[in-house]
Enzyme design. Structure first.
Site, mmCIF file in Angstrom:
data_model
loop_
_atom_site.group_PDB
_atom_site.id
_atom_site.type_symbol
_atom_site.label_atom_id
_atom_site.label_comp_id
_atom_site.label_asym_id
_atom_site.label_seq_id
_atom_site.Cartn_x
_atom_site.Cartn_y
_atom_site.Cartn_z
ATOM 1 N N CYS A 2 -1.938 -32.150 -35.561
ATOM 2 C CA CYS A 2 -0.788 -31.279 -35.862
ATOM 3 C C CYS A 2 0.531 -31.974 -35.556
ATOM 4 O O CYS A 2 0.582 -32.863 -34.712
ATOM 5 C CB CYS A 2 -0.838 -30.011 -35.016
ATOM 6 S SG CYS A 2 -2.233 -28.969 -35.384
ATOM 7 N N TRP A 74 -2.813 -28.379 -38.703
ATOM 8 C CA TRP A 74 -4.020 -28.876 -39.366
ATOM 9 C C TRP A 74 -5.153 -28.179 -38.617
ATOM 10 O O TRP A 74 -5.519 -28.562 -37.519
ATOM 11 C CB TRP A 74 -4.094 -30.399 -39.252
ATOM 12 C CG TRP A 74 -5.109 -31.002 -40.141
ATOM 13 C CD1 TRP A 74 -4.974 -31.304 -41.462
ATOM 14 C CD2 TRP A 74 -6.433 -31.387 -39.778
ATOM 15 N NE1 TRP A 74 -6.127 -31.848 -41.937
ATOM 16 C CE2 TRP A 74 -7.039 -31.906 -40.937
ATOM 17 C CE3 TRP A 74 -7.169 -31.324 -38.604
ATOM 18 C CZ2 TRP A 74 -8.348 -32.364 -40.937
ATOM 19 C CZ3 TRP A 74 -8.467 -31.777 -38.604
ATOM 20 C CH2 TRP A 74 -9.042 -32.289 -39.767
ATOM 21 N N GLY A 99 -4.082 -30.007 -30.466
ATOM 22 C CA GLY A 99 -5.298 -30.283 -29.708
ATOM 23 C C GLY A 99 -6.310 -29.151 -29.817
ATOM 24 O O GLY A 99 -6.241 -28.320 -30.731
ATOM 25 N N LYS A 481 -16.754 -51.040 -48.299
ATOM 26 C CA LYS A 481 -15.372 -51.152 -47.800
ATOM 27 C C LYS A 481 -14.719 -52.421 -48.347
ATOM 28 O O LYS A 481 -13.578 -52.399 -48.782
ATOM 29 C CB LYS A 481 -15.422 -51.170 -46.274
ATOM 30 C CG LYS A 481 -14.301 -50.565 -45.584
ATOM 31 C CD LYS A 481 -14.431 -49.071 -45.287
ATOM 32 C CE LYS A 481 -14.714 -48.203 -46.475
ATOM 33 N NZ LYS A 481 -14.873 -46.812 -46.195
HETATM 34 N N1 HGA Z 1 -6.472 -25.956 -32.291
HETATM 35 C C1 HGA Z 1 -5.200 -25.624 -32.842
HETATM 36 C C2 HGA Z 1 -4.368 -26.858 -33.085
HETATM 37 C C3 HGA Z 1 -5.028 -27.756 -34.070
HETATM 38 C C4 HGA Z 1 -4.536 -29.183 -34.082
HETATM 39 O O1 HGA Z 1 -4.056 -29.734 -33.127
HETATM 40 N N2 HGA Z 1 -4.744 -29.832 -35.227
HETATM 41 O O2 HGA Z 1 -4.332 -31.147 -35.345
HETATM 42 C C5 HGA Z 1 -5.353 -24.811 -34.124
HETATM 43 O O3 HGA Z 1 -6.420 -24.812 -34.757
HETATM 44 O O4 HGA Z 1 -4.402 -24.148 -34.494
#
Ligand code: HGA
Length: 602
Positions: A2, A74, A99, A481
């Site tokens: 993210c 993400w 995370g 690759k």
């Molecule tokens: N776990 C959180 C943040 C996801 C994340 O860090 N993605 O890179 C979520 O799913 O919103």
């Protein structure tokens, strides 16, 4: 992973944060949101989809204030919807998170019994309510009390509308940086987000907690103030996107230990594998009589390794099929058949079509994919997500190794549920898998050796890659690759098959990369190597200290791990060989000709 951006200063925060988020958008995100604080009030806007959707809505809904936080998500926990987008709020507190919180379900239950109502399915919202539950008017002390209760990886950026202008930053196993301006400060998950604003950065370390205002910044570890050096970054914006690496592919090769740790996170709890999203009952797992893995390209090679795992530990007859072949042949399927589609994007057209067909014939479908709520994930009965994060280089690297780990986890889980492995055996296997990221880091330190190798080998027109058993698919992957990104013709073969054809090609102009790490078939691999050398072929060995062969042209030493997990290590030298040769030849490494990242056509 993210993207996080924060600002505190005297200018309007929203445009600065939006601009920062845009600078991270090249990686591909599924939703976004911004919170600002003005006059002690929280202003928030979130939107699913691309950032331009948030931008469109912001055009008619201004978020005032000179302090704020933003996020591009993400998804790892919960679908990419507006409700699940960050920031998440609780009372006066808003936060964004990068995370995975491993113990979020336990914390959530506890908070629910205290009366907290959840608006999202994310692990992140738990953090907001947890901090709120510990809040007595002092945001810093509430965050300090919450941190020890969180297990997993988190970088956090937190605001409290009772303390406008102050941002609390926490880093634990996910990146977070502070950027310094004149009377204003910036926070981001990644340098490119704020490189247009400043070049003075502090790279927070794990366990750091920073309190940032427009004028000041104080970093603490366990409540004790610490100093961190301010560094000047001179990278160009393009280099910053790649974390200072020359190409995304190289960045992603180096991200593999992190991607693997994230994929394993939260899956082994209190001595048991917990794969909740697989959603198969005990009876359904016991009833499985046949397994078919379907995939394309690199994912097909991962699936081939998966067959070795599944047959060894579950004793269920397992076949692997190329999705485009599987679609158009007669299939023998019933409700005791488990089909496992494997796809990075979750949108691979042939794999999706194969899945749909198998499902319509009554098979149970458990997919392995990297993108939450993708078409393949939605169509499947259960999912095991890899947490590789967005992969930009067209040639897959970190998605492949996380697929291998996911296949291993899925196998151990099936064996656990079918009582074919007891808890002690599972514990040993899981700890071997958990040790792989450290072993990968050792291989990654050797990158420069492969660059020098590329100088000597880039002119050969053909390569052969040989491996046996678990490493036969790695020979195929190594050849693929090299073909993909350097346009050199390469073939992968099961080493025992060499005598049945490719040996005719061997002469002094044919480098042969042989995977010769310790295994039950190691003597046989050595015999194959001799056969190559007897015909003046150039052997390039991937071996450990205990198997390093004599008299070969080159040897790349890798750390010794169990034979079955060695593909996760042995593939890295093949990625480096392909990368450095392609780079030396001046090829477009990240976007090789004629190839697309996500193959959404048949
Ligand atoms: N776990 C959180 C943040 C996801 C994340 O860090 N993605 O890179 C979520 O799913 O919103």
């Amino acid at each position: 992973m993210c993207g996080i951006v924060g600002y505190t200063g005297t200018r309007a925060a929203m445009p600065i944060i939006l601009e920062g988020l845009k600078r991270l958008e090249y990686r591909g995100y599924d939703s976004a949101g911004i919170t600002t604080i003005s006059n002690g009030k929280v202003n928030s806007l979130k939107a699913a989809g691309k950032l331009r959707e948030l931008e469109r809505q912001l055009a008619s809904q201004h978020l005032p204030g000179s302090c704020g936080i933003g996020h591009t998500r993400w998804a790892t926990h919960g679908k990419p919807t507006t409700e699940n987008a960050h920031p998440h709020c609780s009372g006066t507190i808003s936060l964004v998170h990068n995370g995975i919180i491993e113990n979020y379900l336990l914390l959530k239950k506890d908070l629910q019994t205290k009366g907290y109502i959840f608006q999202s399915q994310t692990d992140t919202e738990v953090i907001a309510h947890l901090i709120h539950s510990l809040y007595d008017g002092n945001i810093l002390s509430a965050v300090q009390k919450a941190i020890p209760k969180l297990h997993g990886a988190y970088s956090l950026l937190i605001t409290d509308s009772n303390q406008p202008g102050t941002l609390i930053c926490v880093k634990h196993q996910s990146p977070l940086i502070l950027g310094f301006g004149d009377g204003e400060n910036f926070i981001a998950s990644d340098i490119p987000a704020i490189l247009n604003q400043t070049r003075q950065f502090i790279f927070l370390e794990d366990s750091d907690l920073a309190v940032v205002t427009a004028q000041d910044c104080q970093i603490y570890v366990n409540g004790i103030p610490v100093e961190r050096p301010v560094k000047t970054v001179s990278w160009s914006p393009a280099a910053a996107e790649k974390d200072g690496h020359k190409h995304f592919m190289l960045k992603e090769i180096h991200e593999q230990p992190r991607a693997l740790r994230d994929t394993l996170r939260g899956k082994y709890v209190d001595g048991k594998l917990v794969l909740d999203d697989l959603q198969l009952s005990h009876q359904e797992i016991t009833d499985i009589k046949r397994i078919t893995l379907v995939a394309c390209g690199t994912s097909w090679h991962a699936a081939m390794v998966g067959k070795y795992y599944l047959e060894k530990y579950t004793s269920i007859p397992t076949e692997v099929d190329i999705a485009s072949e599987y679609r158009y042949r007669r299939k023998i399927i019933d409700s005791s058949t488990l089909v496992i589609p494997v796809s990075q994007s979750g949108e691979t057209a042939d794999t999706l079509a194969a899945l749909k067909e198998a499902k319509s014939m009554g098979a149970k479908i458990l997919c392995i994919c990297n993108v939450m709520d993708s078409s393949i994930a939605r169509e499947s009965h259960g999912v095991l997500y890899t947490s590789a994060g967005p992969e930009i280089g067209v040639a897959s690297t970190k998605a492949f190794t996380t697929q291998l780990a996911a296949l291993y986890l899925m196998t151990l889980y099936l064996a656990q549920q079918r009582q074919q492995l007891n808890s002690t055996q599972i514990a040993v296997k899981v700890s071997e898998l958990q040790a792989i990221p450290d072993a990968m880091e050792q291989v990654l330190r050797d990158s420069e050796r492969y660059a020098r190798f590329a100088e000597r080998y880039h002119n050969y027109p053909d390569f052969l890659f040989l491996g046996r058993s678990y490493n036969f698919p790695i020979a195929l992957e190594g050849a693929l690759k090299l073909k993909e990104i350097s346009y050199i013709h390469a073939e992968g073969y099961a080493a025992g098959e060499m005598k049945h054809g490719p040996i005719a090609l061997i002469d002094e102009n044919m480098p042969v990369v042989v995977i010769a790490t310790p295994s039950e078939v190691q003597d046989k691999v050595f015999a194959n190597m001799e056969e190559v050398m007897a015909r003046k072929g150039k052997v390039v060995a991937i071996a450990t200290n205990s198997t390093a062969p004599e008299a070969v042209s080159d040897t790349f030493i890798v750390p010794e791990v169990s034979d079955e997990l060695s593909p996760l290590i042995n593939v890295i030298p093949t990625q480096f060989i392909a990368y450095h040769i392609a780079d030396f030849k001046g090829c477009d490494v990240d976007q090789p000709r004629n190839l697309a990242k996500s193959v959404t056509v048949e």
